[in-house]
Scaffold this motif. Structure first.
Motif, PDB file in Angstrom:
ATOM      1  N   ALA A  11       0.840  -1.193   0.000  1.00  8.84           N
ATOM      2  CA  ALA A  11       0.000   0.000   0.000  1.00  8.84           C
ATOM      3  C   ALA A  11       0.878   1.247   0.000  1.00  8.84           C
ATOM      4  CB  ALA A  11      -0.910   0.013   1.223  1.00  8.84           C
ATOM      5  N   VAL A  32      -5.195   8.643  -0.373  1.00  7.77           N
ATOM      6  CA  VAL A  32      -5.213   7.393   0.392  1.00  7.77           C
ATOM      7  C   VAL A  32      -5.577   7.770   1.821  1.00  7.77           C
ATOM      8  CG1 VAL A  32      -3.853   5.455   1.251  1.00  7.77           C
ATOM      9  CG2 VAL A  32      -3.534   6.261  -1.104  1.00  7.77           C
ATOM     10  N   ILE A  84      -5.653   2.514   5.653  1.00  6.58           N
ATOM     11  CA  ILE A  84      -5.064   1.244   5.232  1.00  6.58           C
ATOM     12  C   ILE A  84      -5.292   0.229   6.343  1.00  6.58           C
ATOM     13  CG2 ILE A  84      -2.949   0.013   4.592  1.00  6.58           C
ATOM     14  CD1 ILE A  84      -1.826   2.815   3.756  1.00  6.58           C
ATOM     15  N   ARG A 101      -4.191  -3.647   7.205  1.00  8.26           N
ATOM     16  CA  ARG A 101      -3.342  -4.768   6.810  1.00  8.26           C
ATOM     17  C   ARG A 101      -4.035  -6.072   7.185  1.00  8.26           C
ATOM     18  NH1 ARG A 101       0.814  -2.405   4.359  1.00  8.26           N
ATOM     19  NH2 ARG A 101       1.650  -0.554   5.340  1.00  8.26           N
ATOM     20  N   ASP A 136      -3.320  -5.737   1.557  1.00  6.65           N
ATOM     21  CA  ASP A 136      -3.612  -4.450   2.173  1.00  6.65           C
ATOM     22  C   ASP A 136      -4.915  -3.908   1.607  1.00  6.65           C
ATOM     23  OD1 ASP A 136      -1.176  -4.624   3.479  1.00  6.65           O
ATOM     24  OD2 ASP A 136      -0.130  -3.341   2.038  1.00  6.65           O
ATOM     25  N   THR A 137      -5.855  -3.573   2.489  1.00  6.11           N
ATOM     26  CA  THR A 137      -7.071  -2.906   2.064  1.00  6.11           C
ATOM     27  C   THR A 137      -6.824  -1.412   2.157  1.00  6.11           C
ATOM     28  OG1 THR A 137      -8.491  -4.710   2.801  1.00  6.11           O
ATOM     29  CG2 THR A 137      -9.516  -2.536   2.556  1.00  6.11           C
ATOM     30  N   VAL A 138      -7.004  -0.727   1.046  1.00  4.71           N
ATOM     31  CA  VAL A 138      -6.793   0.715   0.978  1.00  4.71           C
ATOM     32  C   VAL A 138      -8.149   1.371   0.764  1.00  4.71           C
ATOM     33  CG1 VAL A 138      -5.723   2.577  -0.349  1.00  4.71           C
ATOM     34  CG2 VAL A 138      -4.477   0.441   0.047  1.00  4.71           C
TER      35      VAL A 138
END
Length: 132
Positions: A33, A40, A43, A45, A50-52
């Motif tokens: 990420a 952004v 984030i 983890r 990684d979810t952004v």
């Protein structure tokens, strides 16, 4: 400041603000990420990657796929981290209105990502909690 814990008091004073941009969730390979900033916004983890949470504009610029466009709502109440019932109350109100919701909890506020086209409905459903 530790925040409020009384559910009735929280609901009675609950207001919602809506950010101006649209947001999306993107999943990227683990530990890839970009840093926070420049669109952004969050984030998370996870073992799978990684979810952004990013603005739609940032996602488009990066070439990331956009599967879901969301409005970002912020509950303008400082609930204590140990407060009980607030998440259940707004979740039930949104579920009753058939509005999906993804929650990011911050130290000072809860942040809700709801379908962009249902933002006004979500604000109204949460506002109705003040009268309950």
């Amino acid at each position: 400041m530790s925040g409020m814990t009384d559910l009735a008091a929280m609901l009675a004073s609950l207001t919602v603000s809506v950010r101006n941009e649209r947001y999306t969730f993107v999943t990227l390979p683990p530990d890839t990420a970009p840093p926070l900033g420049d669109g952004v916004e969050a984030i998370v983890r996870e073992a799978e990657g990684d979810t952004v949470v990013a603005t739609v504009d940032r996602a488009v610029a990066a070439g990331w796929p956009i599967d879901f466009e969301a409005a970002w709502l912020t509950l303008e109440i400082h609930s204590a981290l140990e407060a009980v019932g607030l998440t259940a109350a707004f979740s039930a109100a949104l579920a009753d209105a058939e509005i999906s919701c993804n929650v990011l909890a911050g130290f000072h506020h809860d942040h809700l990502l709801v379908p962009a086209e249902r933002a006004d409905d979500a604000v109204a459903a949460i506002a109705a909690l003040r009268e309950s």
